[in-house]
Design an enzyme around this catalytic site. Sequence first.
Site, PDB file in Angstrom:
ATOM      1  N   HIS A 199       2.922  -7.305  11.131  1.00 35.36           N
ATOM      2  CA  HIS A 199       2.697  -7.205   9.697  1.00 35.36           C
ATOM      3  C   HIS A 199       3.981  -7.414   8.888  1.00 35.36           C
ATOM      4  O   HIS A 199       3.914  -7.645   7.680  1.00 35.36           O
ATOM      5  CB  HIS A 199       2.079  -5.841   9.363  1.00 35.36           C
ATOM      6  CG  HIS A 199       1.457  -5.788   8.019  1.00 35.36           C
ATOM      7  ND1 HIS A 199       0.518  -6.704   7.597  1.00 35.36           N
ATOM      8  CD2 HIS A 199       1.637  -4.921   6.969  1.00 35.36           C
ATOM      9  CE1 HIS A 199       0.141  -6.418   6.363  1.00 35.36           C
ATOM     10  NE2 HIS A 199       0.815  -5.355   5.954  1.00 35.36           N
ATOM     11  N   ASP A 220      -0.337  -9.485  13.981  1.00 37.73           N
ATOM     12  CA  ASP A 220      -0.500  -8.465  12.941  1.00 37.73           C
ATOM     13  C   ASP A 220      -1.711  -7.579  13.229  1.00 37.73           C
ATOM     14  O   ASP A 220      -2.843  -8.054  13.199  1.00 37.73           O
ATOM     15  CB  ASP A 220      -0.674  -9.162  11.588  1.00 37.73           C
ATOM     16  CG  ASP A 220      -0.580  -8.217  10.409  1.00 37.73           C
ATOM     17  OD1 ASP A 220      -0.721  -6.993  10.603  1.00 37.73           O
ATOM     18  OD2 ASP A 220      -0.394  -8.708   9.280  1.00 37.73           O
ATOM     19  N   SER A 272       1.087  -7.939   1.897  1.00 37.95           N
ATOM     20  CA  SER A 272       0.102  -6.940   2.296  1.00 37.95           C
ATOM     21  C   SER A 272      -0.820  -6.627   1.115  1.00 37.95           C
ATOM     22  O   SER A 272      -1.464  -7.537   0.587  1.00 37.95           O
ATOM     23  CB  SER A 272       0.800  -5.699   2.836  1.00 37.95           C
ATOM     24  OG  SER A 272      -0.117  -4.851   3.490  1.00 37.95           O
ATOM     25  N   GLN A 273      -0.885  -5.370   0.653  1.00 39.93           N
ATOM     26  CA  GLN A 273      -1.686  -5.096  -0.541  1.00 39.93           C
ATOM     27  C   GLN A 273      -1.210  -5.946  -1.717  1.00 39.93           C
ATOM     28  O   GLN A 273      -2.016  -6.478  -2.485  1.00 39.93           O
ATOM     29  CB  GLN A 273      -1.593  -3.625  -0.924  1.00 39.93           C
ATOM     30  CG  GLN A 273      -2.336  -3.278  -2.215  1.00 39.93           C
ATOM     31  CD  GLN A 273      -2.146  -1.828  -2.604  1.00 39.93           C
ATOM     32  OE1 GLN A 273      -3.019  -1.002  -2.370  1.00 39.93           O
ATOM     33  NE2 GLN A 273      -1.016  -1.507  -3.199  1.00 39.93           N
ATOM     34  N   TYR A 277       0.821  -1.214   0.000  1.00 37.48           N
ATOM     35  CA  TYR A 277       0.000   0.000   0.000  1.00 37.48           C
ATOM     36  C   TYR A 277       0.854   1.264   0.000  1.00 37.48           C
ATOM     37  O   TYR A 277       1.789   1.404   0.785  1.00 37.48           O
ATOM     38  CB  TYR A 277      -0.895  -0.017   1.233  1.00 37.48           C
ATOM     39  CG  TYR A 277      -1.990   1.023   1.256  1.00 37.48           C
ATOM     40  CD1 TYR A 277      -3.120   0.883   0.456  1.00 37.48           C
ATOM     41  CD2 TYR A 277      -1.907   2.118   2.103  1.00 37.48           C
ATOM     42  CE1 TYR A 277      -4.136   1.823   0.499  1.00 37.48           C
ATOM     43  CE2 TYR A 277      -2.930   3.058   2.156  1.00 37.48           C
ATOM     44  CZ  TYR A 277      -4.041   2.900   1.342  1.00 37.48           C
ATOM     45  OH  TYR A 277      -5.051   3.831   1.387  1.00 37.48           O
TER      46      TYR A 277
END
Length: 313
Positions: free
Chosen positions: A293, A264, A178-179, A82
């Site tokens: 994360h 996370d 993640s993203q 992100y």
Amino acid sequence: MTELEVYRPERDEPDDFDAFWAETLSGTPEKPVFEPYDSGLSTVDVWDVTFPGFGGDPIRGWLIRPRNVDDPLPGVVTYIGYAGGRGLPHDWLVPSAAGYANLVMDNRGQGAMWVPGDTPDASAGPLDPQYPGFMTRGVRDPSTYYYRRLITDAVRAVDALRAAPGVDPSRIAVSGGSQGGGLALAAAGLSPHVKAALIDVPFLCHWRRAIDIATDGPYPELVSYCAIQRHDTAKVLHTLSYVDGVNFAARASATALFSVGLMDPVCPPSTVYAAYNHYAGPKRMNVWHYNGHEGGQTHQIADQLRFLASAMA
């Protein structure tokens, strides 16, 4: 931990989910363009890539391939987290060092927080008010939502890599954290050409629960939006159901390596397991018990390379 391993919530899936994505991905895009790029690196060849994404928008990327290798190589598409962009070629050398042709996809409109990007969100058009960030851009309607465009770009990146010089189109993997992990999951669910998927601490999964329990990262942007735009909550949740990784997981067949950090706060473990437990293809999960994360970081990369060597053989 035992509860996570069996956590398989009912999918929030609209009746026209498949039709929506079939229409979104319909048509034959223009061919990608590969321009040789002088990176200053002596062991790899680099191309500055432009390929057509959502609406034909030009999406930038890098193609990085080991130098002096004549045979067609398996390929890996790398998706970025992100607010990050494609950066510079020397930021992305692990896949090529391991013998893969690597296409790094820029994130449209992103790339001004931690790694620079070069691709505008050209198809955004006039949109309703949004909370700062990308989570609420066009969120009142699935047809205008930002992640409809970004996910389409991710699928088109697979097509671009398959058309790249020196790439074996039958051996394509997708990868991201993640993203980027959420985009890899979406691409695995939407593209029939993905052979393997590396899905690290994935974002964009099990939205309803993520919005309720995530305490850090992008999900709270939606909370802040709904706190002000109170009358839009039902519209928001309906839109999110079209881009939920749980629904893409149920359609994926590529062999996959997931990872989760049990501490996370950005992508809570239950949201990762919701996608993992619905994933329809062969799969394995790496669990990082005492990590957030950041997940497994270099240890995860080492396992990914072993996994790819087997999956892409």
